[in-house]
Design an enzyme around this catalytic site. Sequence first.
Site, PDB file in Angstrom:
ATOM      1  N   ARG A  46       0.850  -1.194   0.000  1.00 16.81           N
ATOM      2  CA  ARG A  46       0.000   0.000   0.000  1.00 16.81           C
ATOM      3  C   ARG A  46       0.887   1.245   0.000  1.00 16.81           C
ATOM      4  NH1 ARG A  46      -3.434  -0.755   5.234  1.00 16.81           N
ATOM      5  NH2 ARG A  46      -4.213   1.305   4.648  1.00 16.81           N
ATOM      6  N   LYS A 118      -3.328  -8.546  10.240  1.00 14.84           N
ATOM      7  CA  LYS A 118      -4.707  -8.340  10.685  1.00 14.84           C
ATOM      8  C   LYS A 118      -5.618  -7.803   9.577  1.00 14.84           C
ATOM      9  CE  LYS A 118      -4.203  -3.640  12.608  1.00 14.84           C
ATOM     10  NZ  LYS A 118      -5.182  -2.986  11.726  1.00 14.84           N
ATOM     11  N   ASP A 119      -5.018  -7.248   8.505  1.00 15.37           N
ATOM     12  CA  ASP A 119      -5.822  -6.725   7.401  1.00 15.37           C
ATOM     13  C   ASP A 119      -6.316  -7.819   6.464  1.00 15.37           C
ATOM     14  OD1 ASP A 119      -5.561  -4.125   8.262  1.00 15.37           O
ATOM     15  OD2 ASP A 119      -3.877  -3.656   6.945  1.00 15.37           O
ATOM     16  N   ARG A 169     -14.376  -3.930  16.924  1.00 18.11           N
ATOM     17  CA  ARG A 169     -13.837  -4.757  18.005  1.00 18.11           C
ATOM     18  C   ARG A 169     -13.415  -3.897  19.193  1.00 18.11           C
ATOM     19  NH1 ARG A 169      -8.762  -5.125  19.397  1.00 18.11           N
ATOM     20  NH2 ARG A 169      -8.101  -4.111  17.475  1.00 18.11           N
ATOM     21  N   ARG A 170     -12.679  -2.841  18.917  1.00 18.38           N
ATOM     22  CA  ARG A 170     -12.225  -1.975  20.001  1.00 18.38           C
ATOM     23  C   ARG A 170     -13.403  -1.268  20.669  1.00 18.38           C
ATOM     24  NH1 ARG A 170      -7.509   0.300  16.049  1.00 18.38           N
ATOM     25  NH2 ARG A 170      -5.869  -1.207  16.589  1.00 18.38           N
ATOM     26  N   ARG A 187     -11.371   7.807  10.444  1.00 18.43           N
ATOM     27  CA  ARG A 187     -10.730   7.127   9.332  1.00 18.43           C
ATOM     28  C   ARG A 187      -9.467   7.868   8.913  1.00 18.43           C
ATOM     29  NH1 ARG A 187     -13.035   4.120   5.724  1.00 18.43           N
ATOM     30  NH2 ARG A 187     -10.822   3.732   5.271  1.00 18.43           N
ATOM     31  N   ARG A 193      -5.035  10.521  11.170  1.00 17.90           N
ATOM     32  CA  ARG A 193      -5.778  10.409  12.429  1.00 17.90           C
ATOM     33  C   ARG A 193      -5.121  11.196  13.558  1.00 17.90           C
ATOM     34  NH1 ARG A 193      -7.084   4.030  12.659  1.00 17.90           N
ATOM     35  NH2 ARG A 193      -5.468   3.906  11.059  1.00 17.90           N
ATOM     36  N   CYS A 258     -11.866  -6.217  10.074  1.00 17.10           N
ATOM     37  CA  CYS A 258     -12.276  -4.809  10.339  1.00 17.10           C
ATOM     38  C   CYS A 258     -13.784  -4.652  10.520  1.00 17.10           C
ATOM     39  CB  CYS A 258     -11.847  -3.931   9.183  1.00 17.10           C
ATOM     40  SG  CYS A 258     -10.049  -3.793   9.012  1.00 17.10           S
TER      41      CYS A 258
END
Length: 358
Positions: A46, A118-119, A169-170, A187, A193, A258
């Site tokens: 990315r 995790k993605d 989740r968080r 986002r 952020r 996600c």
Amino acid sequence: MAELGVSGVGLGRADSGGGAGRAGADPLLPQEENGVDGRAIRVGTRRSQLARIQTDSVVTMLRELYPDLHFEIVAMSTTGDKILDTALSKIGEKSLFTKELENALERNEVDLVVHSLKDLPTSLPPDFTIGAVCKRENPLDAVVFHPKNCGKTLSLLPEKSVIGTSSLRRAAQLKKKFPHLEFRDIRGNLNTRLKKLDEKEDFSAIILAAAGLKRMGWENRIGQLLSPEDCLYAVGQGALAVEVRAKDQEILNMEGGCSVPVAVNTLLKDGQLYLTGAVYSLDGSDSLKETMQTGVSYPHQNEDGPNDDVQHVGITAKNVPGQAQEAAENLGVELASLLLSKGAKHILSVARQLNDAR
């Protein structure tokens, strides 16, 4: 390409362990022959600064191990990078940060792709495999506070303080733990952020992965690390995965979600793998949490052993005994089955419906 730590698989994506006693195999171990004949190896990533830092770290290790090879980095934007005005859980695409990279891999435009583990979605396309999981960073979540709240913790923030997070989740777990706080979607990449946090008054704090902050050199911004008792982390959080074409033996022989409130914690100690899994309602009021364990201490098999070429949940791990991989995978499946038998499917179904209606 890298020696894998023991992988606790299930509830999403393979997980290479966390906390005291987690697997610590040296990343990207070389083999006697790499079989790539000096060609340029194209590495997909990315475009974000964090993704580039992560990919650069993998390429640096590869260049040290294979100084005669030439590595080219190919950066591209993914769906998750392009759509910034919608919550991740509402976009309706499972492969938010991986699809474009996998398309390039399928078209032979790149030879391998570096992801945050995790993605990755629950299952990989059939022609791809995870050829390496690099040594894991701290998997925990971290709180970054607005400058005016420096020195505080979540429990000390005033009533109705707004906490930013893009993760269901968080939010689900922290709503239950800290009911006096409000949680709002935020986002953008880490730079974006943090800028939103520091330059505006919209958020009292934001929740980010500790691993990403460390890789960016921003550990000093961590105001509070969230223990597993506060917030179980995402499956695979803190680890980097190298995805390749499953039939590309030249690359493999270098050997070196996600959208739902599902969380884990893993511990590898004295040959035992402990896996804690949990599911939550959106507000955290309804939850299920269970822990199971299994032995994963097995000797390496001979070259022609029966399990040498077996893939476990899309992972090719030639340096980990097949019995250990199978035991870890079965542990994840058994824990998922236990949670489902106790009502996890209903909790997640309701969570998805409520999220879609928001």
